[in-house]
Design a protein around this motif. Structure first.
Motif, PDB file in Angstrom:
ATOM      1  N   LYS A   1      34.194  39.043   3.551  1.00  0.00           N
ATOM      2  CA  LYS A   1      35.481  38.600   3.021  1.00  0.00           C
ATOM      3  C   LYS A   1      36.005  39.545   1.947  1.00  0.00           C
ATOM      4  O   LYS A   1      37.198  39.850   1.892  1.00  0.00           O
ATOM      5  CB  LYS A   1      35.328  37.191   2.441  1.00  0.00           C
ATOM      6  CG  LYS A   1      36.590  36.634   1.796  1.00  0.00           C
ATOM      7  CD  LYS A   1      36.301  35.383   0.989  1.00  0.00           C
ATOM      8  CE  LYS A   1      35.510  35.710  -0.260  1.00  0.00           C
ATOM      9  NZ  LYS A   1      35.308  34.552  -1.146  1.00  0.00           N
TER      10      LYS A   1
ATOM     11  N   LYS B   1      37.115  32.507   8.510  1.00  0.00           N
ATOM     12  CA  LYS B   1      37.273  31.057   8.428  1.00  0.00           C
ATOM     13  C   LYS B   1      36.550  30.556   7.180  1.00  0.00           C
ATOM     14  O   LYS B   1      35.356  30.768   7.015  1.00  0.00           O
ATOM     15  CB  LYS B   1      36.671  30.376   9.663  1.00  0.00           C
ATOM     16  CG  LYS B   1      37.366  30.705  10.972  1.00  0.00           C
ATOM     17  CD  LYS B   1      36.719  29.932  12.113  1.00  0.00           C
ATOM     18  CE  LYS B   1      37.335  30.294  13.453  1.00  0.00           C
ATOM     19  NZ  LYS B   1      36.690  29.554  14.568  1.00  0.00           N
ATOM     20  N   MET B   2      37.306  29.904   6.321  1.00  0.00           N
ATOM     21  CA  MET B   2      36.753  29.454   5.052  1.00  0.00           C
ATOM     22  C   MET B   2      36.162  28.055   5.183  1.00  0.00           C
ATOM     23  O   MET B   2      36.683  27.200   5.905  1.00  0.00           O
ATOM     24  CB  MET B   2      37.829  29.461   3.967  1.00  0.00           C
ATOM     25  CG  MET B   2      38.601  30.777   3.864  1.00  0.00           C
ATOM     26  SD  MET B   2      37.551  32.223   3.640  1.00  0.00           S
ATOM     27  CE  MET B   2      36.936  31.904   1.997  1.00  0.00           C
TER      28      MET B   2
ATOM     29  N   GLU C   1      36.082  28.172  -2.142  1.00  0.00           N
ATOM     30  CA  GLU C   1      36.100  28.474  -0.713  1.00  0.00           C
ATOM     31  C   GLU C   1      35.121  29.592  -0.382  1.00  0.00           C
ATOM     32  O   GLU C   1      35.032  30.593  -1.095  1.00  0.00           O
ATOM     33  CB  GLU C   1      37.508  28.854  -0.269  1.00  0.00           C
ATOM     34  CG  GLU C   1      38.468  27.676  -0.223  1.00  0.00           C
ATOM     35  CD  GLU C   1      39.778  28.035   0.445  1.00  0.00           C
ATOM     36  OE1 GLU C   1      40.125  29.236   0.447  1.00  0.00           O
ATOM     37  OE2 GLU C   1      40.450  27.135   0.974  1.00  0.00           O
ATOM     38  N   THR C   2      34.399  29.402   0.724  1.00  0.00           N
ATOM     39  CA  THR C   2      33.311  30.308   1.092  1.00  0.00           C
ATOM     40  C   THR C   2      33.449  30.690   2.557  1.00  0.00           C
ATOM     41  O   THR C   2      33.768  29.842   3.399  1.00  0.00           O
ATOM     42  CB  THR C   2      31.952  29.620   0.867  1.00  0.00           C
ATOM     43  OG1 THR C   2      31.888  29.155  -0.485  1.00  0.00           O
ATOM     44  CG2 THR C   2      30.807  30.571   1.135  1.00  0.00           C
ATOM     45  N   GLU C   3      33.195  31.942   2.857  1.00  0.00           N
ATOM     46  CA  GLU C   3      33.287  32.374   4.256  1.00  0.00           C
ATOM     47  C   GLU C   3      32.197  31.694   5.075  1.00  0.00           C
ATOM     48  O   GLU C   3      31.033  31.661   4.700  1.00  0.00           O
ATOM     49  CB  GLU C   3      33.187  33.891   4.361  1.00  0.00           C
ATOM     50  CG  GLU C   3      32.023  34.540   3.644  1.00  0.00           C
ATOM     51  CD  GLU C   3      32.223  36.033   3.485  1.00  0.00           C
ATOM     52  OE1 GLU C   3      32.256  36.741   4.504  1.00  0.00           O
ATOM     53  OE2 GLU C   3      32.348  36.485   2.337  1.00  0.00           O
ATOM     54  N   ARG C   4      32.619  31.121   6.190  1.00  0.00           N
ATOM     55  CA  ARG C   4      31.708  30.317   7.017  1.00  0.00           C
ATOM     56  C   ARG C   4      31.574  30.860   8.430  1.00  0.00           C
ATOM     57  O   ARG C   4      30.509  30.796   9.039  1.00  0.00           O
ATOM     58  CB  ARG C   4      32.222  28.874   7.033  1.00  0.00           C
ATOM     59  CG  ARG C   4      31.511  27.922   7.961  1.00  0.00           C
ATOM     60  CD  ARG C   4      30.062  27.728   7.608  1.00  0.00           C
ATOM     61  NE  ARG C   4      29.490  26.650   8.405  1.00  0.00           N
ATOM     62  CZ  ARG C   4      29.056  26.793   9.660  1.00  0.00           C
ATOM     63  NH1 ARG C   4      29.116  27.977  10.251  1.00  0.00           N
ATOM     64  NH2 ARG C   4      28.554  25.763  10.321  1.00  0.00           N
TER      65      ARG C   4
ATOM     66  N   SER D   1      27.205  29.168   1.952  1.00  0.00           N
ATOM     67  CA  SER D   1      27.776  27.945   2.514  1.00  0.00           C
ATOM     68  C   SER D   1      27.040  26.714   1.996  1.00  0.00           C
ATOM     69  O   SER D   1      25.848  26.760   1.674  1.00  0.00           O
ATOM     70  CB  SER D   1      27.697  27.982   4.042  1.00  0.00           C
ATOM     71  OG  SER D   1      28.466  29.043   4.565  1.00  0.00           O
TER      72      SER D   1
ATOM     73  N   LYS E   1      42.571  27.227   7.790  1.00  0.00           N
ATOM     74  CA  LYS E   1      41.863  27.901   6.694  1.00  0.00           C
ATOM     75  C   LYS E   1      41.254  29.228   7.155  1.00  0.00           C
ATOM     76  O   LYS E   1      40.102  29.542   6.852  1.00  0.00           O
ATOM     77  CB  LYS E   1      40.783  27.000   6.098  1.00  0.00           C
ATOM     78  CG  LYS E   1      41.326  25.748   5.418  1.00  0.00           C
ATOM     79  CD  LYS E   1      40.219  24.929   4.782  1.00  0.00           C
ATOM     80  CE  LYS E   1      40.785  23.694   4.094  1.00  0.00           C
ATOM     81  NZ  LYS E   1      39.714  22.863   3.473  1.00  0.00           N
TER      82      LYS E   1
ATOM     83  N   ARG F   1      41.789  33.186   6.844  1.00  0.00           N
ATOM     84  CA  ARG F   1      42.483  34.203   6.064  1.00  0.00           C
ATOM     85  C   ARG F   1      41.900  35.565   6.401  1.00  0.00           C
ATOM     86  O   ARG F   1      40.719  35.806   6.180  1.00  0.00           O
ATOM     87  CB  ARG F   1      42.352  33.923   4.565  1.00  0.00           C
ATOM     88  CG  ARG F   1      42.983  32.600   4.151  1.00  0.00           C
ATOM     89  CD  ARG F   1      42.990  32.409   2.649  1.00  0.00           C
ATOM     90  NE  ARG F   1      43.514  31.088   2.305  1.00  0.00           N
ATOM     91  CZ  ARG F   1      42.762  30.010   2.148  1.00  0.00           C
ATOM     92  NH1 ARG F   1      41.451  30.111   2.283  1.00  0.00           N
ATOM     93  NH2 ARG F   1      43.299  28.843   1.850  1.00  0.00           N
TER      94      ARG F   1
END
Length: 688
Positions: free
Chosen positions: A368, A590-591, A523-526, A599, A584, A586
């Motif tokens: 991210k 996907k956040m 928010e965290t990249e998932r 996560s 969500k 960006r």
């Protein structure tokens, strides 16, 4: 011949009159059109004209001024007298001869600089934010003091690394930090190729490459700050010092986070030294030890717990580097070692079940942080430190592979849903697909791009990595889930399982306490959307039937590239051009929920559900989980007292209070506290 004048007929006069009428009507119209067009052009120029603060005439001097200000911000008053000597030393290293300057009395400058620094509000100082020692003072006022010795285990990239290479090309930065400190920034900027060569590990052995030797720094300073002004563990150390901790009862256990856990013992004897240190503290202080680990350090702690607590792990079938455990003069561990030596274990933002961003880093050298940069920053990063270079560097660090996601589809979801999906998530936007593709982001003739679950993505990533990386991962780690209790016991004799809490049980230590503390609300990249492009040469040539041995020992027989080296593999990258706020998404990321890096499932699922089950916690060790909400103060650098970012949480008031309470014997005051739906998510995981 005489010329005669032709008389105009009435028809000619009528046509002339009509043309005159047309000219009188058309000419003003054309004139109006030109004027209107001119006005539109002028308006467009004014609209597209950049404001002054975005022009080069402003940005260039502003950048210089800001750079000078930031540079002087790190200058201490006592350093002013040494500036000339330091500049001369730097110039000599680049063969620049400076004229001898006359001696100047800088005492007045030092006084004025001290006065200027004192006028800066505490919250805007890089090292300080006004909360130094505050938590410790509050605990001291309650009458609390040091009760148990404390050992701190840092996470990945937190420990500074020093160069011990004596090869001629590395001698200029002997004993200098190649990771951490401003010297690292200097090397990356002016000597990037040499720095990369020093930081990379041998892809076959996973150890130092030829002529290069890098080791972890030692002492509390090894992970107190990454660079001057960017603290890591220093806030916790400061508060512990207030309640009577010092180097006699406080130890920070730095390690070379690039190495696999096996090589960490093989090369550095890290687990041996950590075991001896804990035993020494236990004997000297006559108290059990409190261990606090952050991020990947939690996996390091799990390894030593399993390594030292299981009699099966003393099997003579293991490499000689682990024979120290068997000897009464060295290891003398036994199944009750943890019970006898560890009072409490504090997991701080632990990467228990892996990190999604590690998968993207191994696949394409992205995450991210790189795809969400502005175009100018992304261009500079790609030109200076390309995806290919980042990818190669990440893959050589076998230690980072310990953050490969664990548990497969049982934990991270399948083709239809994931445990941590939003209630209104659609099938097309489920986190169950770790890697997805948009039809518009793939080549028309590419029929192989399909959405992938965590298991599919893991296999696909390995298919796109060199054979050396595949062998490293297979020989050092296991990322599945084991539900059979007998097999879990047998796994104690397999070092590949030790960093995976789903494939080994906690030690039998009924009197030990475990505290899981992590942040939530950032928010965290998932999961990711990827794009695919043209073909390129593949790095993952499997061994052929008639493989040719490329080394004299004959142990690593690999198939060299064929004479016709055809590009057979498509390039892949995060689809940064696509965003969807409703889902969500960006810049192709996907956040989900978490602390900005890890996560929520990885942070808390084992704490609230997995370790509550007897197969993974046979002694019934009590687990207390505390979620700290992420409520940063936007006016304070790094968020202030209530931040819960993955790294900045180490300076938060909530975490410091928990650590000091456990260390001073007031751990019974800590109770479960939740701000997320982790308990509901964890129940959806296929534990059985």
């Amino acid at each position: 011949m005489a010329l005669s004048k032709r008389n105009r007929t009435s028809k000619d006069q009528q046509e002339t009159s009509n043309q005159a009428d047309e000219s009188t009507t058309v000419t003003p119209h054309r004139s109006d059109s030109k004027d209107q067009l001119r006005h539109e052009v002028d308006a467009l120029k004014k609209k597209t004209q950049r404001p002054f603060y975005r022009t080069g005439r402003f940005l260039f001097p502003f950048g210089i001024s800001l750079g000078l200000l930031l540079g002087f911000a790190f200058v201490e008053p006592q350093d002013i007298h040494e500036l000339h000597a330091q500049v001369t030393t730097l110039a000599n290293s680049y063969d620049i001869n400076l004229p001898q300057l006359p001696e100047i009395d800088l005492s007045r400058v030092e006084i004025e600089w001290t006065r200027f620094r004192s006028s800066i509000p505490e919250v805007w100082k890089f090292n300080n934010d006004g909360r130094e020692f505050q938590v410790g003072e509050n605990m001291k006022n309650r009458g609390l003091s040091a009760e148990y010795p404390v050992v701190l285990v840092p996470g990945i990239i937190s420990t500074a690394l020093e160069s011990w290479s004596t090869a001629p090309e590395y001698r200029p930065f002997f004993r200098e930090k190649v990771w951490g400190g401003f010297n690292m920034l200097s090397q990356v900027t002016f000597n990037k190729e040499r720095w990369i060569a020093a930081m990379m590990l041998d892809p076959v052995t996973g150890l130092d490459p030829e002529d290069s030797k890098v080791r972890a720094a030692e002492g509390l300073d090894a992970a107190s700050s990454l660079i001057q002004g960017y603290w890591v563990w220093s806030k916790i150390i400061e508060n512990l010092a207030v309640v009577n901790y010092d180097t006699n009862n406080l130890y920070l256990a730095p390690y070379d986070w690039r190495l696999s856990f096996y090589n960490l013992e093989e090369r550095d004897g890290y687990f041996s030294k950590l075991k001896y240190t804990i035993e020494s503290l236990r004997k000297r202080q006559r108290k059990k030890v409190v261990v606090a680990a952050h991020s990947m350090g939690c996996s390091v702690l799990l390894v030593i717990f399993v390594r030292l607590s299981s009699p099966d792990s003393l099997s003579s079938s293991y490499p000689s580097s682990f024979k120290w455990v068997e000897s009464p003069d060295h290891g003398n561990g036994g199944s009750d070692w943890v019970e006898r030596h560890i009072e409490s274990y504090i997991s701080i933002a632990g990467t228990h079940l892996g990190v999604a961003k590690a998968m993207a880093a191994f696949l394409s050298g992205e995450m991210k942080d790189t795809v969400q940069m502005n175009p100018a920053g992304a261009y500079v990063l790609e030109r200076f430190f390309s995806r290919k270079e980042r990818q190669t560097l990440f893959r050589s660090w076998a230690g980072s592979a310990s953050m490969w996601i664990k548990g497969g589809n049982a934990v991270w979801g399948n083709d239809t849903h994931a445990p941590d999906d939003d209630c209104d998530a659609t099938h097309s936007h489920s986190h169950g697909h770790l890697i997805s593709f948009r039809p518009d982001a793939t080549a028309p003739d590419d029929k192989s791009s399909k959405n992938m679950t965590s298991v599919d993505a893991s296999d696909w990533i390995l298919e796109h990595t060199p054979v050396t990386f595949q062998k490293m991962l297979e020989s050092n780690y296991s990322n599945g889930i084991e539900r059979d209790e007998k097999q879990l016991k047998r796994n104690n004799a397999d070092h590949r399982k030790w960093s995976n809490p789903l494939e080994v049980s906690l030690p039998y230590a009924p009197s030990m306490k475990i505290y899981c503390v992590y942040g939530h609300g950032k928010e965290t990249e998932r999961s990711y959307l990827y794009a695919r492009g043209q073909y390129s040469q593949s790095e993952s040539f499997p061994d052929a039937e008639n493989a040719k041995c490329l080394d004299s020992a004959g142990e690593n027989c690999t198939n060299p590239r064929p004479p016709l080296d055809m590009p057979l593999e498509r390039l892949s990258w995060i689809d940064a051009a696509y965003s969807n706020e409703t889902a969500k998404i960006r810049n192709g990321v996907k956040m989900g929920e978490g602390d900005g890096t890890v996560s929520l499932l990885s942070l808390g699922a084992m704490c609230v559900e997995g370790w509550k089950r007897k197969r993974w916690n046979p002694a019934g060790i009590p687990i207390t989980t505390v979620e700290l909400p992420h409520r940063p103060n936007p006016t304070i650098p790094r968020g202030g007292a209530n931040t819960s970012d993955h790294v900045d949480i180490l300076g938060s008031t909530g975490l410091n209070e928990i650590i000091l309470k456990v260390a001073t014997g007031a751990g019974h005051e800590i109770q479960d506290s939740f701000v997320s739906n982790i308990r509901e998510y964890a129940q959806k995981i296929q534990w059985d």
